[in-house]
Write a protein that holds these residues in place. Structure first.
Motif, short mmCIF file in Angstrom:
data_model
loop_
_atom_site.label_atom_id
_atom_site.label_comp_id
_atom_site.label_asym_id
_atom_site.label_seq_id
_atom_site.Cartn_x
_atom_site.Cartn_y
_atom_site.Cartn_z
N SER A 70 -11.98 -11.61 7.62
CA SER A 70 -10.66 -12.13 7.28
C SER A 70 -10.00 -11.27 6.21
N ALA A 71 -10.81 -10.66 5.32
CA ALA A 71 -10.24 -9.76 4.32
C ALA A 71 -9.61 -8.54 4.98
N SER A 72 -10.28 -7.99 5.97
CA SER A 72 -9.74 -6.83 6.67
C SER A 72 -8.46 -7.17 7.42
N ARG A 73 -8.42 -8.36 8.00
CA ARG A 73 -7.22 -8.76 8.72
C ARG A 73 -6.02 -8.91 7.79
N LEU A 74 -6.30 -9.28 6.54
CA LEU A 74 -5.21 -9.47 5.58
C LEU A 74 -4.42 -8.19 5.34
N ILE A 75 -5.08 -7.05 5.36
CA ILE A 75 -4.40 -5.79 5.03
C ILE A 75 -4.14 -4.93 6.25
N ALA A 76 -4.46 -5.44 7.44
CA ALA A 76 -4.31 -4.64 8.65
C ALA A 76 -2.86 -4.27 8.92
N ASP A 77 -1.93 -5.14 8.59
CA ASP A 77 -0.51 -4.90 8.91
C ASP A 77 0.25 -4.24 7.76
N LEU A 78 -0.42 -3.89 6.69
CA LEU A 78 0.25 -3.21 5.58
C LEU A 78 0.42 -1.73 5.90
N ASN A 79 1.48 -1.13 5.38
CA ASN A 79 1.62 0.31 5.58
C ASN A 79 0.63 1.05 4.67
N PRO A 80 0.43 2.36 4.85
CA PRO A 80 -0.60 3.06 4.09
C PRO A 80 -0.50 2.89 2.57
N SER A 81 0.71 2.97 2.02
CA SER A 81 0.86 2.83 0.56
C SER A 81 0.56 1.40 0.12
N GLN A 82 1.06 0.42 0.88
CA GLN A 82 0.76 -0.98 0.56
C GLN A 82 -0.75 -1.24 0.64
N ARG A 83 -1.39 -0.67 1.65
CA ARG A 83 -2.83 -0.87 1.81
C ARG A 83 -3.60 -0.22 0.66
N GLU A 84 -3.14 0.96 0.24
CA GLU A 84 -3.78 1.62 -0.91
C GLU A 84 -3.71 0.73 -2.15
N ALA A 85 -2.55 0.10 -2.36
CA ALA A 85 -2.39 -0.80 -3.51
C ALA A 85 -3.29 -2.02 -3.37
N ALA A 86 -3.39 -2.57 -2.15
CA ALA A 86 -4.20 -3.77 -1.94
C ALA A 86 -5.68 -3.49 -2.13
N LEU A 87 -6.11 -2.27 -1.84
CA LEU A 87 -7.53 -1.92 -1.98
C LEU A 87 -7.90 -1.57 -3.42
N ALA A 88 -6.90 -1.32 -4.27
CA ALA A 88 -7.16 -0.98 -5.67
C ALA A 88 -7.33 -2.27 -6.47
N LEU A 89 -8.52 -2.85 -6.41
CA LEU A 89 -8.73 -4.20 -6.93
C LEU A 89 -9.18 -4.23 -8.39
N VAL A 90 -9.74 -3.15 -8.91
CA VAL A 90 -10.29 -3.19 -10.26
C VAL A 90 -9.68 -2.07 -11.10
N GLY A 91 -9.76 -2.26 -12.41
CA GLY A 91 -9.21 -1.28 -13.33
C GLY A 91 -7.70 -1.37 -13.43
N PRO A 92 -7.10 -0.57 -14.29
CA PRO A 92 -5.64 -0.58 -14.43
C PRO A 92 -4.96 0.05 -13.22
N VAL A 93 -3.96 -0.65 -12.68
CA VAL A 93 -3.24 -0.19 -11.49
C VAL A 93 -1.75 -0.37 -11.74
N ARG A 94 -0.97 0.66 -11.43
CA ARG A 94 0.49 0.60 -11.52
C ARG A 94 1.07 0.82 -10.12
N ILE A 95 1.87 -0.15 -9.69
CA ILE A 95 2.55 -0.05 -8.40
C ILE A 95 4.03 0.15 -8.67
N LEU A 96 4.55 1.33 -8.35
CA LEU A 96 5.97 1.62 -8.49
C LEU A 96 6.62 1.30 -7.15
N ALA A 97 7.43 0.26 -7.13
CA ALA A 97 7.95 -0.27 -5.87
C ALA A 97 9.48 -0.30 -5.88
N GLY A 98 10.09 0.48 -5.02
CA GLY A 98 11.53 0.46 -4.90
C GLY A 98 12.01 -0.81 -4.23
N PRO A 99 13.31 -1.09 -4.29
CA PRO A 99 13.84 -2.31 -3.67
C PRO A 99 13.60 -2.33 -2.17
#
Length: 595
Positions: free
Chosen positions: A12-41
């Protein structure tokens, strides 16, 4: 029974991120440590962070009860809670900074201070006005608001009153509302005295008191840090120094922090917000991972061209590209090129906007998918009058929340009462219709605009919610859904054009957007004289433009409605180049009279 939804589940975890684009998926997989997501409108930041949290829970990295998601408005927090609940992680806490701090302050106050905590006041205006009377200073409503904003700015910037006084005396800043330095200082001091006398605190005091409590009571700090081990902060470009300090106190030495934001959408500097914390995140955390979201799923290609032209002069702005799926959702016809129209005065401009909105609604567009955006609240009067004259339903953004309106509260209570009375065995449409009719609802709306029509639209929105529910839904289930919506502040869309200031439009979007009043002195506003102030005005226009999905109409007028002073087009329009189609309207000026 244990909540199985919180147990690790790789599939079910894999299904959650299956429909994300590559950048969104990269952000979703970055679960630990400091993470900055720069997201345009329009790049799906809310989808990304909620799926990231849900993925962390599903994969067993996060305990859902140890995650705290922070944002800046009740509406945004409600949307986060709603999305997290839909992803089956309902126990994750999503709150505003103030709500999270107030919850902690209220809980620990009896143990630290004793007794009941002070009452929190929603508005400073009444007490600022009283403070002005005490010190013998006359303030009109605009001056009261200006002083209130200065008090808010001073506190969020963590300036003590003597620090503020020193800055005034050195000429580093000017007092608001044409006050002298001594008058401004006396007003601030009198405001604090009144609060102490009434045993009340304002929203900034909530943050200050919570930070002070965490700094001095180590046992409380340890307990809070144990409770919330993973923090996510949305709209990080809007963090103030005080909020940043509180965030660091919540974190301690831990590094499980994900921040999301866009420097180009920093439009609340007047409240103390600073994009520096987002821009310099990698300096604060040298090993932070940065992910950029630039695929825009909202706007047509021509609108993105206009947005990018303006963004080219905004520090830290993300150059947006159209997501591949955007063309699939767009209408078959060629996307409309944004247009720019010139008018004789603001009333002519307002009537032209109302006429185009009326034509769009008559052609089948939903009024709820149309918005008119302006720089200041004072500009809405002409727009409102023109929409009324054209018979176009409208709503003012930032008004009373839907579920706090008297007619809506009565309708929700009526549905609950009908369930208790055993009327839930009837078809849902009939049951809800009976409840609403008892409260003045009819199939046809009132003929005249005004409070009755506004109330009818609210009840009609509830009726349309009932019509949209799956077959077989019971009144009890529908009533529970209304209660949940009220809790999450998930408002139904009213079938009305939205009239909003650019600030209040942040985070919203519509198919057709009119951005009106793009004259010098309006955008940028006349008070903006320094380069930082002008930069903020440009970012504000950028936010307004990027609210549009399919149609964008820009306009300006050569004169105000009630005066004949000549105006020039906003300097920012020249930055858009040939990406807009320029027209001209030379209709005579409207009669200058009060609405």
């Amino acid at each position: 029974m244990a909540d199985r939804s919180a147990e690790p589940d790789a599939d079910s975890a894999s299904r959650l991120i299956a429909d994300l684009n590559p950048s969104q998926r990269e952000a979703a997989l970055a679960l630990v440590g400091p993470v900055r997501i720069l997201a345009g409108p329009g790049t799906g930041k809310t989808r990304t962070i909620t799926h990231r949290i849900a993925y962390g829970v599903r994969s067993g990295v996060y305990d859902p009860d140890r995650v705290l998601a922070l944002t800046f408005t009740n509406r945004a927090a409600g949307e986060l809670r709603g999305r997290l609940a839909a992803l089956k992680v309902p126990t994750v806490q999503a709150r505003t900074f103030h709500a999270a701090a107030l919850r902690q302050l209220t809980y620990f106050w009896p143990h630290v201070v004793g007794g009941e905590p002070p009452r929190v006041v929603a508005s400073k205006s009444r007490f600022v006005a009283e403070a002005a009377e005490r010190v013998g200073t006359r303030l009109d409503p605009v001056g009261v608001r200006a002083v209130a904003e200065t008090i808010e700015w001073r506190k969020t910037a963590e300036l003590r009153l003597d620090d503020y006084a020193a800055r005034l005396e050195r000429g580093e800043m000017q007092p608001p509302a044409r006050l002298s330095a001594n008058q401004a200082i006396d007003l601030h001091d009198a405001y604090e005295v009144i609060k102490d006398e009434r045993r009340i605190i304002d929203f900034e005091d909530v943050l200050l008191a919570t930070a002070g409590m965490l700094e001095t009571e180590t046992w409380i700090t340890q307990q809070v840090r144990e409770q919330y081990r993973f923090l996510v902060v949305d709209e990080y470009q809007d963090v103030s120094p005080l909020q940043h300090k509180l965030l660091r106190l919540w974190l301690g030495n831990r590094r499980e922090l994900c921040v999301v934001g866009d420097p180009a959408q920093t439009i609340f500097s007047f409240t103390g917000a600073s994009s520096s914390f987002l821009i310099d995140f990698d300096r604060e955390y040298p090993d932070a991972r940065t992910v950029r979201l630039d695929e825009n799923y909202r706007s047509s290609v021509p609108i993105l061209g206009v947005a990018n032209a303006l963004a080219a002069r905004i520090q830290g702005a993300i150059s947006l590209v159209a997501a591949e799926t955007a063309s699939e959702d767009a209408p078959a016809r060629r996307p409309a090129v944004p247009d720019l129209d010139e008018f004789a005065d603001e009333m002519v401009e307002a009537r032209a906007i109302a006429r185009r909105a009326a034509q769009a609604v008559a052609a089948g567009e939903s009024a709820a998918e149309i918005a008119v955006l302006v720089r200041t609240n004072a500009q809405t009067a002409a727009i409102e009058r023109a929409l009324q004259d054209a018979g176009v339903p409208y709503r003012i953004a930032g008004g009373r929340p839907f579920f706090q309106r008297p007619e809506v509260r009565a309708a929700v209570a009526g549905c609950n009462a009908a369930v208790i009375a055993g009327h839930g065995d009837r078809p849902l449409f009939q049951a809800v219709s009976d409840v609403l009719r008892d409260r003045g609802y009819s199939v046809e709306p009132p003929a005249e605009p005004g409070e009755l029509l506004d109330a009818w639209r609210s009840l009609d929105a509830i009726m349309r919610l009932a019509e949209a529910t799956p077959p077989g839904t019971s009144l009890a289930e529908f009533s529970a859904e209304l209660t949940l919506r009220a809790k999450l502040q998930h408002e139904p869309a009213l079938d009305a054009v939205t009239v909003a200031t650019m600030h209040s439009a942040k985070g919203l979007e519509w198919d057709r957007v009119f951005v009106a009043g793009l004259s010098e002195g309006r955008v940028p506003i006349v008070q903006a004289v320094s380069e930082p102030q002008l930069d903020e005005e440009r970012r504000l226009l950028y936010v307004a433009i990027t609210r549009a999905r399919r149609e964008l109409h820009l306009s300006w007028s050569r004169a105000g409605w009630r005066d004949s002073a000549e105006a020039a087009p906003s300097r920012f329009l020249a930055e858009l180049g040939n990406r807009i189609r320029r027209g001209i309207h030379t209709a005579p000026a409207a009669a200058r009279q009060n609405p």
